[in-house]
Design a protein around this motif. Structure first.
Motif, PDB file in Angstrom:
ATOM      1  N   ASP A  51       0.831  -1.209   0.000  1.00  0.00           N
ATOM      2  CA  ASP A  51       0.000   0.000   0.000  1.00  0.00           C
ATOM      3  C   ASP A  51       0.863   1.256   0.000  1.00  0.00           C
ATOM      4  N   ALA A  52       1.923   1.236   0.791  1.00  0.00           N
ATOM      5  CA  ALA A  52       2.832   2.382   0.828  1.00  0.00           C
ATOM      6  C   ALA A  52       3.484   2.579  -0.543  1.00  0.00           C
ATOM      7  N   ALA A  53       3.861   1.479  -1.203  1.00  0.00           N
ATOM      8  CA  ALA A  53       4.472   1.563  -2.534  1.00  0.00           C
ATOM      9  C   ALA A  53       3.492   2.160  -3.544  1.00  0.00           C
ATOM     10  N   GLU A  54       2.229   1.775  -3.467  1.00  0.00           N
ATOM     11  CA  GLU A  54       1.216   2.370  -4.346  1.00  0.00           C
ATOM     12  C   GLU A  54       1.119   3.868  -4.126  1.00  0.00           C
ATOM     13  N   GLU A  55       1.076   4.275  -2.869  1.00  0.00           N
ATOM     14  CA  GLU A  55       0.971   5.703  -2.544  1.00  0.00           C
ATOM     15  C   GLU A  55       2.194   6.477  -3.036  1.00  0.00           C
ATOM     16  N   VAL A  56       3.377   5.891  -2.879  1.00  0.00           N
ATOM     17  CA  VAL A  56       4.587   6.536  -3.377  1.00  0.00           C
ATOM     18  C   VAL A  56       4.518   6.658  -4.900  1.00  0.00           C
ATOM     19  N   SER A  78       1.049   1.379 -14.092  1.00  0.00           N
ATOM     20  CA  SER A  78       1.230  -0.039 -14.402  1.00  0.00           C
ATOM     21  C   SER A  78       1.629  -0.814 -13.153  1.00  0.00           C
ATOM     22  N   PRO A  79       1.173  -2.068 -13.078  1.00  0.00           N
ATOM     23  CA  PRO A  79       1.593  -2.912 -11.954  1.00  0.00           C
ATOM     24  C   PRO A  79       3.115  -3.060 -11.880  1.00  0.00           C
ATOM     25  N   GLU A  80       3.782  -3.026 -13.037  1.00  0.00           N
ATOM     26  CA  GLU A  80       5.239  -3.132 -13.063  1.00  0.00           C
ATOM     27  C   GLU A  80       5.885  -1.922 -12.382  1.00  0.00           C
ATOM     28  N   ARG A  81       5.306  -0.758 -12.574  1.00  0.00           N
ATOM     29  CA  ARG A  81       5.838   0.452 -11.930  1.00  0.00           C
ATOM     30  C   ARG A  81       5.690   0.347 -10.414  1.00  0.00           C
ATOM     31  N   VAL A  82       4.511  -0.088  -9.959  1.00  0.00           N
ATOM     32  CA  VAL A  82       4.289  -0.239  -8.518  1.00  0.00           C
ATOM     33  C   VAL A  82       5.231  -1.296  -7.956  1.00  0.00           C
ATOM     34  N   GLN A  83       5.440  -2.369  -8.682  1.00  0.00           N
ATOM     35  CA  GLN A  83       6.371  -3.427  -8.261  1.00  0.00           C
ATOM     36  C   GLN A  83       7.787  -2.877  -8.148  1.00  0.00           C
TER      37      GLN A  83
END
Length: 126
Positions: free
Chosen positions: A65-70, A83-88
């Motif tokens: 969740d923190a990674a998504e927010e960042v 993209s999910p790859e960016r969040v990953q």
């Protein structure tokens, strides 16, 4: 590069406050080293964004969740448009690089088993 007068004034005030802090500390060498450490921690935008996310929520968040927010704050887009790859990629860089530095500095806590990031008590104002 152009800067607006407001951001330039804030920058000048911040630098003056840091210099005042250095002048008033009894151990100038330790203060300079501490200030260098602080600037090194804050030099990376992703670390600043993670600290900002944790400050905004002021409670534990899962690292995903923190990674998504960042990622949202980095791109300025809604999570559905990232993209999910960016969040990953954000997640992995937080996990392997930025989060350990902030944990070592005592600004955040991390429970690896639960994948939870928690603002430190001092950081939360407790």
């Amino acid at each position: 590069m152009t800067s607006n007068p407001h951001s330039e004034r804030n920058r000048v005030e911040f630098v003056r406050a840091a210099l005042d802090w250095l002048d008033t500390d009894d151990e100038p060498d330790a203060s300079a080293e501490t200030l260098d450490d602080v600037f090194a921690l804050l030099a990376d935008q992703r670390r600043r964004l993670l600290l900002s996310v944790m400050h905004t929520y002021s409670e534990e968040l899962t690292l995903p969740d923190a990674a998504e927010e960042v990622a949202i704050r980095e791109t300025g887009h809604k999570v559905a448009d990232i993209s999910p790859e960016r969040v990953q990629e954000v997640y992995l860089s937080l996990y392997h690089d930025h989060l350990p530095r902030l944990v070592d500095a005592g600004l955040l806590e991390y429970d690896q088993e639960r994948d939870l990031v928690t603002p430190d008590g001092v950081y939360r104002g407790q």
